[in-house]
Design a protein around this motif. Structure first.
Motif, PDB file in Angstrom:
ATOM      1  N   THR A  24       0.853  -1.177   0.000  1.00  0.00           N
ATOM      2  CA  THR A  24       0.000   0.000   0.000  1.00  0.00           C
ATOM      3  C   THR A  24       0.888   1.226   0.000  1.00  0.00           C
ATOM      4  N   MET A  25       0.626   2.150  -0.952  1.00  0.00           N
ATOM      5  CA  MET A  25       1.454   3.355  -1.048  1.00  0.00           C
ATOM      6  C   MET A  25       0.657   4.489  -1.682  1.00  0.00           C
ATOM      7  N   PRO A  26       1.096   5.719  -1.466  1.00  0.00           N
ATOM      8  CA  PRO A  26       0.442   6.854  -2.117  1.00  0.00           C
ATOM      9  C   PRO A  26       0.572   6.756  -3.641  1.00  0.00           C
ATOM     10  N   LEU A  27      -0.384   7.336  -4.349  1.00  0.00           N
ATOM     11  CA  LEU A  27      -0.424   7.272  -5.807  1.00  0.00           C
ATOM     12  C   LEU A  27       0.866   7.772  -6.456  1.00  0.00           C
ATOM     13  N   ASP A  28       1.374   8.924  -6.048  1.00  0.00           N
ATOM     14  CA  ASP A  28       2.601   9.455  -6.652  1.00  0.00           C
ATOM     15  C   ASP A  28       3.797   8.538  -6.416  1.00  0.00           C
ATOM     16  N   THR A  29       3.876   7.927  -5.251  1.00  0.00           N
ATOM     17  CA  THR A  29       4.958   6.984  -4.954  1.00  0.00           C
ATOM     18  C   THR A  29       4.847   5.762  -5.847  1.00  0.00           C
ATOM     19  N   PHE A  30       3.630   5.263  -6.043  1.00  0.00           N
ATOM     20  CA  PHE A  30       3.395   4.110  -6.917  1.00  0.00           C
ATOM     21  C   PHE A  30       3.861   4.421  -8.347  1.00  0.00           C
ATOM     22  N   ILE A  31       3.483   5.589  -8.850  1.00  0.00           N
ATOM     23  CA  ILE A  31       3.865   5.987 -10.202  1.00  0.00           C
ATOM     24  C   ILE A  31       5.380   6.022 -10.345  1.00  0.00           C
ATOM     25  N   ASP A  32       6.061   6.564  -9.363  1.00  0.00           N
ATOM     26  CA  ASP A  32       7.525   6.639  -9.407  1.00  0.00           C
ATOM     27  C   ASP A  32       8.172   5.263  -9.266  1.00  0.00           C
ATOM     28  N   CYS A  33       7.688   4.454  -8.325  1.00  0.00           N
ATOM     29  CA  CYS A  33       8.282   3.132  -8.072  1.00  0.00           C
ATOM     30  C   CYS A  33       8.156   2.202  -9.275  1.00  0.00           C
ATOM     31  N   TYR A  34       7.018   2.259  -9.954  1.00  0.00           N
ATOM     32  CA  TYR A  34       6.781   1.371 -11.094  1.00  0.00           C
ATOM     33  C   TYR A  34       7.165   2.012 -12.426  1.00  0.00           C
ATOM     34  N   ARG A  35       7.805   3.181 -12.367  1.00  0.00           N
ATOM     35  CA  ARG A  35       8.285   3.895 -13.558  1.00  0.00           C
ATOM     36  C   ARG A  35       7.198   4.082 -14.604  1.00  0.00           C
ATOM     37  N   LEU A  36       6.053   4.518 -14.153  1.00  0.00           N
ATOM     38  CA  LEU A  36       4.952   4.777 -15.068  1.00  0.00           C
ATOM     39  C   LEU A  36       5.150   6.132 -15.743  1.00  0.00           C
ATOM     40  N   ILE A  37       4.594   6.275 -16.921  1.00  0.00           N
ATOM     41  CA  ILE A  37       4.654   7.518 -17.688  1.00  0.00           C
ATOM     42  C   ILE A  37       3.362   8.269 -17.425  1.00  0.00           C
ATOM     43  N   ARG A  38       3.465   9.486 -16.939  1.00  0.00           N
ATOM     44  CA  ARG A  38       2.270  10.286 -16.674  1.00  0.00           C
ATOM     45  C   ARG A  38       1.611  10.685 -17.990  1.00  0.00           C
ATOM     46  N   VAL A  39       0.293  10.610 -18.010  1.00  0.00           N
ATOM     47  CA  VAL A  39      -0.467  10.933 -19.212  1.00  0.00           C
ATOM     48  C   VAL A  39      -0.708  12.436 -19.272  1.00  0.00           C
ATOM     49  N   ASN A  40      -0.357  13.031 -20.395  1.00  0.00           N
ATOM     50  CA  ASN A  40      -0.679  14.422 -20.663  1.00  0.00           C
ATOM     51  C   ASN A  40      -1.988  14.411 -21.455  1.00  0.00           C
ATOM     52  N   PRO A  41      -3.102  14.868 -20.865  1.00  0.00           N
ATOM     53  CA  PRO A  41      -4.393  14.783 -21.558  1.00  0.00           C
ATOM     54  C   PRO A  41      -4.462  15.622 -22.829  1.00  0.00           C
TER      55      PRO A  41
END
Length: 105
Positions: free
Chosen positions: A13-30
């Motif tokens: 269990t982790m905060p959303l921003d931490t999850f995005i960073d840990c799993y090296r996700l690419i943020r979507v630019n709408p």
């Protein structure tokens, strides 16, 4: 005060921003949705912290996602900062290059 969404994934269990960073996700630019093959398999997360582990690009609406990344073990899509798939300001994908974005170089 607004609390950050929490993601529960792989027994953690982790905060959303931490999850995005840990799993090296690419943020979507709408405003510049990424261009990729419709059969590209993705891991996605939405603003509520819901993770979709393995879905095809043509099965989801990336505007509903906050971040994504290709699933490990497959050929990744071409990165491109112009169409939103790369943070490297020097990389264009083939389709953007073919459309003439590189003609000025």
């Amino acid at each position: 005060m607004h609390s950050a969404p929490i993601v529960q994934h792989d027994g953690m269990t982790m905060p959303l921003d931490t999850f995005i960073d840990c799993y090296r996700l690419i943020r979507v630019n709408p405003y510049a949705l990424p261009s990729m093959a419709s059969d590209t398999r993705l891991m996605t997360v939405d603003r509520c912290g819901t993770v979709m582990e393995d879905c095809r690009a043509n099965q989801i609406d990336l505007r509903d996602c906050i971040a994504f990344r290709p699933v490990d073990g497959q050929q990744e899509h071409e990165p491109c900062f112009d169409c939103g798939t790369s943070t490297d300001e020097g990389e264009f994908c083939e389709s953007c290059a073919e459309e003439g974005y590189l003609s000025g170089f």
